[in-house]
Design an enzyme around this catalytic site. Sequence first.
Site, PDB file in Angstrom:
ATOM      1  N   HIS A 222      40.947  47.299  17.091  1.00  0.00           N
ATOM      2  CA  HIS A 222      42.206  46.480  16.781  1.00  0.00           C
ATOM      3  C   HIS A 222      43.178  46.809  17.781  1.00  0.00           C
ATOM      4  O   HIS A 222      44.378  46.553  17.259  1.00  0.00           O
ATOM      5  CB  HIS A 222      42.450  46.822  15.407  1.00  0.00           C
ATOM      6  CG  HIS A 222      41.117  46.587  14.264  1.00  0.00           C
ATOM      7  ND1 HIS A 222      40.480  47.716  13.937  1.00  0.00           N
ATOM      8  CD2 HIS A 222      40.895  45.371  14.070  1.00  0.00           C
ATOM      9  CE1 HIS A 222      39.489  47.106  13.049  1.00  0.00           C
ATOM     10  NE2 HIS A 222      39.642  45.689  13.192  1.00  0.00           N
ATOM     11  N   ASP A 402      39.129  34.483  48.592  1.00  0.00           N
ATOM     12  CA  ASP A 402      39.343  35.380  47.550  1.00  0.00           C
ATOM     13  C   ASP A 402      40.173  36.608  48.062  1.00  0.00           C
ATOM     14  O   ASP A 402      40.029  37.641  47.559  1.00  0.00           O
ATOM     15  CB  ASP A 402      37.930  36.010  47.032  1.00  0.00           C
ATOM     16  CG  ASP A 402      36.886  36.222  47.935  1.00  0.00           C
ATOM     17  OD1 ASP A 402      37.226  36.330  49.340  1.00  0.00           O
ATOM     18  OD2 ASP A 402      35.779  36.301  47.843  1.00  0.00           O
ATOM     19  N   CYS A 405      38.958  38.899  53.471  1.00  0.00           N
ATOM     20  CA  CYS A 405      38.318  38.276  55.020  1.00  0.00           C
ATOM     21  C   CYS A 405      38.562  39.511  55.766  1.00  0.00           C
ATOM     22  O   CYS A 405      37.628  40.148  56.437  1.00  0.00           O
ATOM     23  CB  CYS A 405      38.986  37.216  55.656  1.00  0.00           C
ATOM     24  SG  CYS A 405      38.485  36.743  57.340  1.00  0.00           S
ATOM     25  N   GLY A 487      25.411  26.776  59.012  1.00  0.00           N
ATOM     26  CA  GLY A 487      26.641  26.771  58.445  1.00  0.00           C
ATOM     27  C   GLY A 487      27.245  25.580  57.757  1.00  0.00           C
ATOM     28  O   GLY A 487      27.957  25.453  56.844  1.00  0.00           O
TER      29      GLY A 487
END
Length: 632
Positions: A222, A402, A405, A487
């Site tokens: 809790h 994201d 890279c 690709g």
Amino acid sequence: MQGSKKLVNTILGCADDSLAGIVACNPHLQILQGHRVALRADLENLQGKVALISGGGSGHEPAHAGYIGKGMLSGVVAGPVFTSPAVGSILAAIRAMKEAGAVGTLLIVKNYTGDRLNFGLALEQARAEGADVDMVVVGDDSAFTKQKKAGRRGLCGTVLIHKVAGALAEAGVSLNEIVRKVTAVKGQMGTLGVSLSPCSVPGSRPTFQLADDELELGLGIHGEAGVRRMKMTSADQIVKIMLNHMTSRSSDSQLQLKSGAPVVLVVNNLGGLSYLELGVVAGSAVRYLEKKGVHIARAFVGSFMTALEMAGVSLTLLQVDDEILSLLDSDTTAVAWSQPAKMSISGQKRERIAPKEKLEEEESFPPPVPPSPYVRQVLEKVCDRLLSLQEELNDLDRAAGDGDCGSTHARAARAIQEWMEARPLPAHPSKLLSSLAKLLLEKMGGSSGALYGLFLTAAAQPLRLGDDLSFWSLAMDAGIKAMMTYGGAAPGDRTMLDSLCAAAAELRNLKKPKANAMQVLAKAVQEAEAAAESTKNMEAAAGRASYISSARLDQPDPGAVAAAAILRAVLEGLQTFEFCYSQPEEQLFNDARDACCHNQGEDGRSKEDMNGLIEGSEPDRGPRQQERRKPH
């Protein structure tokens, strides 16, 4: 007071809405009209059997409604978030069981004062009406080393009691016998939780605060604070601390594990932990327990009893015998019950098949010779450049991807560095590129690893037939063609292809007689860098960035920047040598080339066979210059 954001309609109605939504999606459930109570839809099948009712505050989903079904609970009573359910609703659920023909009702209650009071009061009222009702209070918390007057809190282990009692009830066992058996079972169980962040009740602020480098050990479900606040460390170390705490001989709530005795392990997501982290913790727990000689008979991993969005995990251990194990393995229609393989975890081989490595076809390459020192110099420059650009590339990637890279390219750079330290570099250019392709496919990961792997694999093929300047131009074209084919991107789509294609157009000048290779390469690098910079004005048509509004894309594409940086590093790697050759790209691998016939590729094909290798490309066969420049 401003609370954490929640996807609810109203704060007061969220518990009712949640229970109604669960029932709406599960035809095996029904709502008891006028109450926050969910029941089995097939109550007629309870005739002559013991009914099981559990419940408590909402916010612990999938507990408790997720465990309603044949072989588990007959019904649940839900309270508001983290609040005990109403006595009237509990009594209404008991009455519904009696009306359905159940021969008795067992209330399974977690050890919290409000739950004990409300369920206990409903039990007394039901008995006064002539119902055969009993109650089992579950307290499996192993956090407190000194016993509290209130006893151990009820945590995730309660779900195992639901399953054991449900299997017994389905088998027609009497109420008294079920109480006796589950009372024995709950005494062989312990649970401990750890949290990386608090949770927040709808409309309220977080239940407690944790610094970024802290975690809470031994908290309840809790949002109650735990027994110890610690600094963050590895998953292995956290699991070790948890299990040692649970089994400490100095603790009043010690779980006494007998060496070699079988146990059931539950790895429970407290609500906000990623499944990636859950898998890491599960692996750590299995390894540590087995190292201690504990035999893991079953492992349940998932979200069983949560605390809203708390990012944390609890570990439950239950010592079992063959009978209890068979009850846990028995079938149930409860949608939230995990169904693991009904076989022991310990003692199983976890790496059953070793992949077969394809033998290198060494005969298709020239005899091995020492590689040119240019190779190592160039690769070291490339690795250094990618490592230095890690944060810059990550920042560029956050706008459209994201944000990894730079990390992905840095991972590739470190893999290449380790590879160069571990073994001699392949001498022949074709084999070098093929080896790099395999390395990046294995170590780099993601779409970048696949794209670079494609490029290098395809680029290696023309170099099997020759390695003078014209063939390096063909190699570049072949790599780009493979990336475009598989690709799905093209020049102008705001990808690394923009940099590569710009460089490739300039590198085709290498096929001209007496081409100045260093000047051509320097010009190609400039064109690649200009193309990378121009991508900030392009609308993305491929990759993750294509899903982002062009208005948000005001920086160059990170893949294009990385590709241009690699080409710049190659150029600088060649320029750092004290001696430059008139055709330095050719000299990169001339030691390997000189070991084979000048007019034939190592596979025996003539250079003329190159006509169909790259569609629309023709290697220049001008005289090769062997004259060395003077040192400069």
